[in-house]
Design an enzyme around this catalytic site. Structure first.
Site, PDB file in Angstrom:
ATOM      1  N   GLU A 161       8.345   4.440   0.419  1.00 49.73           N
ATOM      2  CA  GLU A 161       7.656   5.417  -0.420  1.00 49.73           C
ATOM      3  C   GLU A 161       6.443   4.752  -1.048  1.00 49.73           C
ATOM      4  O   GLU A 161       6.511   3.613  -1.521  1.00 49.73           O
ATOM      5  CB  GLU A 161       8.586   5.938  -1.525  1.00 49.73           C
ATOM      6  CG  GLU A 161       9.858   6.597  -1.025  1.00 49.73           C
ATOM      7  CD  GLU A 161      10.893   5.580  -0.557  1.00 49.73           C
ATOM      8  OE1 GLU A 161      10.872   4.432  -1.045  1.00 49.73           O
ATOM      9  OE2 GLU A 161      11.697   5.919   0.323  1.00 49.73           O
ATOM     10  N   HIS A 191      -1.252  -2.123  -7.464  1.00 51.34           N
ATOM     11  CA  HIS A 191      -1.566  -0.720  -7.751  1.00 51.34           C
ATOM     12  C   HIS A 191      -2.157  -0.644  -9.154  1.00 51.34           C
ATOM     13  O   HIS A 191      -1.644  -1.288 -10.077  1.00 51.34           O
ATOM     14  CB  HIS A 191      -0.299   0.133  -7.649  1.00 51.34           C
ATOM     15  CG  HIS A 191      -0.559   1.582  -7.914  1.00 51.34           C
ATOM     16  ND1 HIS A 191      -1.192   2.393  -6.993  1.00 51.34           N
ATOM     17  CD2 HIS A 191      -0.307   2.356  -8.986  1.00 51.34           C
ATOM     18  CE1 HIS A 191      -1.310   3.611  -7.504  1.00 51.34           C
ATOM     19  NE2 HIS A 191      -0.786   3.612  -8.710  1.00 51.34           N
ATOM     20  N   ARG A 197       0.131   6.091  14.636  1.00 51.27           N
ATOM     21  CA  ARG A 197       0.386   5.157  13.529  1.00 51.27           C
ATOM     22  C   ARG A 197       1.299   4.021  14.005  1.00 51.27           C
ATOM     23  O   ARG A 197       1.140   2.859  13.622  1.00 51.27           O
ATOM     24  CB  ARG A 197       1.028   5.933  12.368  1.00 51.27           C
ATOM     25  CG  ARG A 197       1.068   5.192  11.052  1.00 51.27           C
ATOM     26  CD  ARG A 197       1.535   6.097   9.931  1.00 51.27           C
ATOM     27  NE  ARG A 197       0.624   7.190   9.657  1.00 51.27           N
ATOM     28  CZ  ARG A 197      -0.481   7.080   8.917  1.00 51.27           C
ATOM     29  NH1 ARG A 197      -0.801   5.928   8.383  1.00 51.27           N
ATOM     30  NH2 ARG A 197      -1.260   8.117   8.724  1.00 51.27           N
ATOM     31  N   ALA A 207      -8.106  -6.965 -15.008  1.00 53.77           N
ATOM     32  CA  ALA A 207      -6.722  -7.444 -15.168  1.00 53.77           C
ATOM     33  C   ALA A 207      -6.071  -7.680 -13.803  1.00 53.77           C
ATOM     34  O   ALA A 207      -5.309  -8.641 -13.619  1.00 53.77           O
ATOM     35  CB  ALA A 207      -5.922  -6.441 -15.990  1.00 53.77           C
TER      36      ALA A 207
HETATM   37  C1  GRF Z   1      -7.589  -1.728  -6.564  1.00 52.19           C
HETATM   38  O1  GRF Z   1      -7.746  -1.002  -7.746  1.00 52.19           O
HETATM   39  C2  GRF Z   1      -6.154  -1.816  -6.161  1.00 52.19           C
HETATM   40  O2  GRF Z   1      -5.276  -1.862  -7.257  1.00 52.19           O
HETATM   41  C3  GRF Z   1      -5.939  -0.538  -5.397  1.00 52.19           C
HETATM   42  O3  GRF Z   1      -7.124  -0.336  -4.691  1.00 52.19           O
HETATM   43  C4  GRF Z   1      -8.198  -0.998  -5.370  1.00 52.19           C
HETATM   44  C5  GRF Z   1      -8.801  -1.919  -4.382  1.00 52.19           C
HETATM   45  O4  GRF Z   1      -9.948  -2.563  -4.890  1.00 52.19           O
HETATM   46  N1  GRF Z   1      -4.775  -0.623  -4.562  1.00 52.19           N
HETATM   47  P1  GRF Z   1     -10.540  -3.813  -4.128  1.00 52.19           P
HETATM   48  O5  GRF Z   1     -10.795  -3.385  -2.699  1.00 52.19           O
HETATM   49  O6  GRF Z   1      -9.523  -4.905  -4.215  1.00 52.19           O
HETATM   50  O7  GRF Z   1     -11.791  -4.134  -4.846  1.00 52.19           O
END
Ligand code: GRF
Length: 226
Positions: free
Chosen positions: A155, A121, A77, A185
């Site tokens: 985290e 997220h 990593r 959204a």
């Molecule tokens: C989205 O729901 C984002 O919030 C999450 O992973 C998903 C990615 O979707 N972290 P995309 O690849 O942007 O369509």
């Protein structure tokens, strides 16, 4: 910088690198927003840790420098993160926007980009960190769901919150229908937050977020509506 360059607003745009792993729909929303002449950031690099990511092909087709950095070929990593850091630096990236980047990061990478790396997220953090957010939101019976843009910390899904958007949970929702509503959204929230962050309307000071814009206090979302 020459006088001509200093006068050119293009040169004052913040240079953004986007990290993806898959579909890349949030990346698309950022790229499309950044096409506006007044957008304070430009997308200078897209990196995917999965070579087959559909988002990577889309970025290439748009003529955006797009690099596959296959995590499977790295011994550790640390090695992967070190190479990623070098790529970002080589492109003069100033802000890193994670958009569905499904990799845990080393503390070193996080520290190198502290308060310059943001993530989206699909929940109203701090609720429902991690995976399967929509399933868990439905199981918990929440009536309002949403998404969050935050600064990245060690985290997972922690870090100062820069912005959130809320959507109602409907009685017949499945994880898929809720995910689609939240994703719509996300596509509005992420470009707005990047715009504000890149133009210093949102500033991260240590672990505090300082906002230099006004928020009306009448923007309530009721669920159920009445
Ligand atoms: C989205 O729901 C984002 O919030 C999450 O992973 C998903 C990615 O979707 N972290 P995309 O690849 O942007 O369509």
């Amino acid at each position: 910088m020459s006088g001509a360059a200093a006068d050119n607003p293009q040169t004052q745009k913040k240079r953004v690198g986007i990290l993806i792993s898959g579909r890349g729909s949030n990346m698309v929303s950022l790229v499309e927003a950044a096409r506006a002449p007044d957008f304070p950031a430009e997308i200078v690099l897209v990196v995917s840790n999965r070579p087959e990511a559909p988002g990577l092909a889309w970025a290439k087709a748009q003529g955006i420098p797009a690099i596959a950095l296959d995590h499977k070929i790295f011994r550790s990593r640390e090695d992967f993160d070190d190479q990623l850091h070098r790529l970002l630096l080589a492109s003069g990236v100033e802000i890193v926007a994670c958009a569905g980047f499904m990799r845990l990061m080393t503390s070193t990478l996080v520290a190198n980009w502290r308060n310059r790396m943001i993530n989206i997220h699909p929940s109203l953090l701090p609720s429902f960190k991690g995976l399967h957010t929509h399933e868990r939101a439905l199981a918990a019976g929440v009536r309002i769901a949403g998404c969050t843009v935050h600064a990245v910390r060690d985290e997972m899904d922690e870090g100062p919150i820069l912005g959130q958007a809320a959507v109602p949970v409907l009685p017949m929702d499945t994880p898929e229908t809720l995910a689609a509503r939240v994703l719509a959204a996300e596509h509005k929230l992420y470009p707005q937050i990047l715009r504000m962050f890149a133009s210093d309307q949102i500033i991260i000071d240590g672990d505090d977020v300082i906002t230099k814009y006004s928020i009306t206090d009448d923007a309530e979302l009721f669920s159920p509506t009445f």
